[in-house]
Design an enzyme around this catalytic site. Structure first.
Site, short mmCIF file in Angstrom:
data_model
loop_
_atom_site.label_atom_id
_atom_site.label_comp_id
_atom_site.label_asym_id
_atom_site.label_seq_id
_atom_site.Cartn_x
_atom_site.Cartn_y
_atom_site.Cartn_z
N CYS C 104 32.90 51.24 41.85
CA CYS C 104 32.83 52.31 40.70
C CYS C 104 31.42 53.08 40.82
O CYS C 104 30.47 52.35 41.06
CB CYS C 104 32.94 51.32 39.28
SG CYS C 104 32.26 51.90 38.22
N CYS C 107 28.83 53.07 37.82
CA CYS C 107 28.28 51.61 36.72
C CYS C 107 28.82 50.56 37.37
O CYS C 107 28.69 50.62 38.93
CB CYS C 107 28.77 52.20 35.50
SG CYS C 107 30.53 52.07 34.87
N SER C 108 30.21 49.86 37.55
CA SER C 108 30.65 48.67 37.55
C SER C 108 31.74 48.31 37.05
O SER C 108 31.82 47.35 37.13
CB SER C 108 29.32 48.06 37.41
OG SER C 108 28.82 47.57 35.77
N CYS C 109 32.30 49.65 36.70
CA CYS C 109 33.80 49.02 36.69
C CYS C 109 34.32 48.03 37.27
O CYS C 109 34.48 48.08 38.91
CB CYS C 109 34.73 50.70 35.99
SG CYS C 109 33.74 51.51 35.36
#
Lengths: 96, 90, 196
Positions: C104, C107-109
């Site tokens: 991702c 962000c950090s999906c």
């Protein structure tokens, strides 16, 4: 929200506009042409929800595949990015 | 908006360090509390996920780059609470 | 865990924030504890490993998984969770000629429920910036050296889909039970930074 505008195999170009608010269209694929892998159903548009708008638009999201060579001028891999419909427009005949 | 978080394809961040990870979900208790606070505030409708992401992206670039992952969350939660009048200064 | 001065200061700041929100009646301590305990009890890479092992031993399940992962994982009592609707799950299968890897960049999906909390490197600027551009180099940093004729597909989860890699079943595992097979699957294999 209407029918999905694109189907698998369609060539699409991402927008180049940088909106003055949150968006989920990454910079590295802006203005690039990719191929729709599949639609992923309809989801609220983050651009609206991030601004806490009373009526958030709901749009079809598509997995769109880009060739590394188009993005970086080199590389043999592909990068697939999930994109809301309003980030995309049909790519013209010359866009291959 | 193109902001500091939008790093796909950027160069200069060095190699990936797979060994830095110790398989712990959180590296300090405060990280776990920030995680839980964020979840609770979203469930209560204080802010939604996209507002949270937007707040993280609005952290000034030099601060964003210097902060750890959950420090960014803390800064963003504080920012949103202040903006929504739920956290007076002080 | 060791705490230096800076982290002591930030821990105090978080405590103060929590106290103020509890005092204001916005959240309660019990609620926060429940959220954490539920998350830590449910979200684990063992879930992802179970899915992979089932797909290795059951061709029908594999087909259903690749076709409609959200429905398929319900057969194992699993789901993805999500804020406004259940997130969409897409499982991508490695083959002799194709290797998949997830990121991702914004962000950090991450499929938290199936893989557990994400590793630090997954959230790092180095990984997020580079794996879309030079995936072969990044995989080599994990010790995964792919033959030149294996194509790499990178999946940047920028919306409401979460991705999980279905690794190839290792050779020589024909005699292993489903549980034993699940024990072979690593979190890195499910992200795509390891072969299995």
């Amino acid at each position: 929200m209407g029918e999905a505008r694109f189907v698998a195999g369609d060539k699409v170009r991402t927008h180049t506009v940088d909106p003055p608010h949150h968006t989920r269209l990454p910079r590295y694929i802006r203005g690039q042409v990719g191929e729709v892998v599949e639609p992923e159903g309809a989801w609220p548009l983050p651009d609206d929800r991030a601004r806490d708008l009373p009526e958030s638009r709901v749009e079809t999201v598509y997995a769109v595949r880009f060739a590394a060579r188009d993005l970086w001028g080199e590389g043999t891999h592909s990068v697939t990015v999930d994109l809301w419909e309003s980030y995309l427009e049909p790519a013209g005949e010359d866009d291959t | 908006m193109s902001r500091v978080h939008d790093v796909g394809g950027q160069t200069g961040f060095g190699p990936v360090s797979p060994d830095l990870d110790d398989n712990q979900p959180f590296h300090a208790d405060w990280e776990a509390r920030v995680f839980a606070l964020n979840t609770a505030l979203r469930r209560r409708g204080v802010f939604n996920l996209d507002e949270m992401r937007d707040a993280i992206e609005r952290i000034p670039p030099e601060q964003y780059l210097a902060a750890s992952y959950y420090e960014r969350w803390l800064l963003a939660v504080e920012m949103l609470l202040r903006e929504k009048g739920l956290l007076a200064d002080g | 865990m060791s705490e230096d001065h800076a982290s002591t200061a930030i821990a105090a700041r978080v405590r103060r924030l929590e106290e103020r929100l509890v005092d204001a009646g916005v959240v309660s301590d019990a609620e926060l504890d429940t959220i954490l305990n539920r998350f830590l009890a449910k979200a684990s890479p063992l879930n992802g490993a179970r899915i992979v092992a089932r797909a290795w031993v059951d061709e029908g399940f594999r087909e259903r998984l690749l076709d409609d992962a959200n429905s398929a994982i319900k057969e194992l009592g699993l789901s993805l969770g999500g804020d406004h609707a259940e997130l969409r799950l897409r499982v991508v299968a490695n083959t002799q000629t194709l290797h998949n890897v997830i990121v991702c960049t914004l962000c950090s999906c991450y499929p938290l429920q199936l893989l557990g909390p994400s590793p630090s490197w997954y959230k790092s600027l180095a990984y997020r910036s580079r794996v879309v551009r030079v995936p072969r180099d990044v995989l080599a940093e994990f010790g995964l050296h792919l033959p030149d004729d294996v194509e790499i597909a990178v999946w940047d989860s920028s919306a409401e889909s979460r991705y999980m890699v279905l690794p190839m079943r290792p050779p020589g595992t024909e005699d292993k039970s489903e549980d034993e097979l699940a024990g072979l699957v690593t979190r890195e294999g499910l992200i795509g930074t390891a072969a299995v």
